[in-house]
Design an enzyme around this catalytic site. Structure first.
Site, short mmCIF file in Angstrom:
data_model
loop_
_atom_site.label_atom_id
_atom_site.label_comp_id
_atom_site.label_asym_id
_atom_site.label_seq_id
_atom_site.Cartn_x
_atom_site.Cartn_y
_atom_site.Cartn_z
N ARG A 1 10.41 29.80 -69.35
CA ARG A 1 11.07 30.12 -70.62
C ARG A 1 10.23 31.14 -71.42
O ARG A 1 10.77 32.02 -72.09
CB ARG A 1 11.26 28.84 -71.45
N ARG B 1 13.02 20.03 -61.58
CA ARG B 1 14.20 19.60 -62.30
C ARG B 1 15.45 19.79 -61.43
O ARG B 1 15.67 20.88 -60.88
CB ARG B 1 14.37 20.41 -63.59
N ARG C 1 17.21 28.12 -66.48
CA ARG C 1 17.42 26.82 -65.85
C ARG C 1 17.10 26.94 -64.37
O ARG C 1 17.92 27.44 -63.59
CB ARG C 1 18.85 26.32 -66.05
N SER D 1 9.33 21.34 -76.85
CA SER D 1 9.71 20.19 -77.67
C SER D 1 8.47 19.34 -77.87
O SER D 1 7.50 19.43 -77.10
CB SER D 1 10.83 19.37 -77.02
N GLU E 1 15.49 27.35 -76.21
CA GLU E 1 14.42 26.36 -76.35
C GLU E 1 13.23 26.73 -75.46
O GLU E 1 13.39 27.00 -74.26
CB GLU E 1 14.94 24.98 -75.96
#
Length: 489
Positions: free
Chosen positions: A438, A308, A322, A400, A397
């Protein structure tokens, strides 16, 4: 009459004449336009042409999604499609007349022969002009229509992330009789995470996991994989490097500046980028292929390294929340559309799998129905799960799950044979089973002890070989480089 092969060559020549980068409100080749690798991929004959249903969208939906296009753009796209359809109809009529002229020329003698030959030349000129118009309209239509979002589920909340609807809260929030530390402080104290002094090694937002943290990473992957394999998921390993057409077919916008993906040097490897999720690679596996109805739904699980760009450099600059690279176990599904409820049912199944995994790991989390502005382009509906992270003092988060209906399949030509043996566009669903970085945050922060040690969740203890991560007797490394406080080693 020109042969079909000659006519196809004329179409390609007309398309080359309009090799602009269109979009952004301008026509082909106009300044400020957007390049589409998917459109180029299709035009070069590498994949089937996307079958887009622009008439199914409403201007209100576009405004609510807050994507790159608005209601006015939709009107212009529909107008372009109408003009393109009219031009193609005119081309078909002229081609038919050209065939009649050719047959008449062969059957007639002078003077009718000369008249028909003259009409044949006129038709060729008219066709040449129409083919150029067709190429221009085709490019103008696709370069903008490919930026349109999916339809929106009627129950999706309207607005930005603050409008997310909490559907469920699961588990108990951990309570401490001491001030909880963040995961980076815990990891450094246990000598299992290193993120400092790496700018000269691997750049910003990079990290090392070692010892128990590395064991936890492998344990999380094995735990999630074992859970999903027992449910009948097909394991898959996918390429990390993929062409732009596959990214765009999944609904990702590579043309944004700065780009959300890492692209390989185009001077050496044209049109290859690093995937930020296995979803792209799995979708590419099904691209331009059809599945038998009796084999659906297909459930795929893949563990991969995700890359990412994390272009918002001011957010979460330290820690694992992140980062540029992490391991993730991804779920992906392909369903039929016989009743219309299949993909919604698979989305519910994926959500149930996520909850089962997180509950067995002892996490406190909440399930959110995400609002219109958080759906991106491909999602019809999306559920996020946020876990409590005591060190951060808020939910974060961790997964998803999205139902993309036929958005991706119409762009990537993913089909299935229905009950009548006809090919139809399938539906696709995706979801995160375990994003390791995460998950490490939530597990370390929720299971910390007053002395800085961390309990290993019971479900992972057999895989890690520890019930508590101990403090080391001394740091494993001692910095001897030039950037010492006060100068000198």
């Amino acid at each position: 009459m020109a042969a079909p092969r000659a006519l196809a060559a004329a179409r390609r020549a007309a398309a080359r004449g309009w090799r602009g980068v269109g979009g952004g409100g301008g026509g082909p080749g106009e300044p400020g336009a957007v390049r589409s690798r998917l459109y180029e991929h299709v035009r070069e004959g590498r994949s089937a042409r996307p079958q887009l249903e622009v008439s199914a969208l409403s201007e209100r939906e576009l405004e609510r999604r807050q994507g790159p296009l608005r209601g006015r753009d939709l009107r212009e796209i529909v107008q372009t499609w109408t003009r393109l359809r009219d031009v193609r109809a005119a081309i078909a009529r002229l081609e038919d007349e050209k065939g009649q002229v050719a047959r008449g020329v062969r059957a007639l003698m002078l003077p009718a022969y000369g008249v028909l030959r003259a009409r044949g030349r006129q038709i060729r000129l008219e066709l040449q002009e129409l083919l150029a118009q067709e190429a221009s309209l085709d490019e103008s239509f696709y370069l903008r229509a490919l930026q349109l979002p999916n339809n929106t589920h009627p129950e999706v909340p309207i607005g930005d992330e603050s409008q997310a609807r909490v559907l469920e809260v699961v588990g108990e929030k951990p309570v401490f009789d001491f001030k909880p530390k963040g995961h980076l402080e815990l990891g450094e104290g246990l000598d299992i995470i290193r993120q400092r002094r790496l700018s000269h090694v691997s750049g910003h937002r990079s990290y090392y996991l070692c010892g128990a943290a590395a064991l936890l990473e492998h344990a999380l992957v094995r735990f999630a994989m074992a859970k999903l394999l027992s449910k009948g998921f097909l394991p898959m390993t996918v390429p990390d490097l993929l062409r732009g057409a596959v990214f765009e077919g999944c609904g990702m916008q590579l043309h944004l500046s700065p780009s959300p993906v890492y692209s390989i040097d185009p001077a050496r490897f044209e049109d290859l980028s690093l995937a930020g999720t296995a979803e792209v690679g799995i979708a590419g596996y099904f691209m331009d292929h059809a599945v038998r109805l009796q084999d659906l739904p297909i459930r795929v699980v893949c563990s991969s390294t995700c890359y990412r760009a994390e272009t918002d450099t001011g957010r979460e600059p330290w820690g694992l929340y992140r980062v540029h690279q992490f391991t993730k176990v991804e779920m992906f599904g392909v369903t039929a559309v016989e009743s219309g409820a299949e993909s919604g049912a698979l989305l519910a199944e994926f959500l149930a799998m996520q909850k089962e995994i997180f509950s067995e790991l002892g996490l406190h989390y909440r399930v959110l129905d995400m609002p219109t502005e958080e759906l991106g382009l491909p999602a019809y509906r999306k559920f996020d799960i946020e876990a409590w992270m005591p060190g951060r003092g808020k939910y974060g988060e961790i997964s998803s799950a999205s139902n993309c209906t036929d958005y991706q399949s119409r762009r990537l030509n993913i089909m299935y044979s229905d009950g009548a043996g006809q090919l139809r566009h399938a539906h696709t669903v995706n979801g995160t089973a375990c994003a390791v970085s995460r998950m490490l945050i939530a597990l370390l922060e929720c299971n910390q002890l007053p002395d800085g040690r961390v309990r290993v969740p019971p479900a992972l203890q057999p895989l890690v070989g520890l019930d508590v991560i101990p403090r080391p007797p001394a740091p494993r490394l001692h910095y001897i480089g030039p950037n010492q406080p006060g100068g000198g080693p």
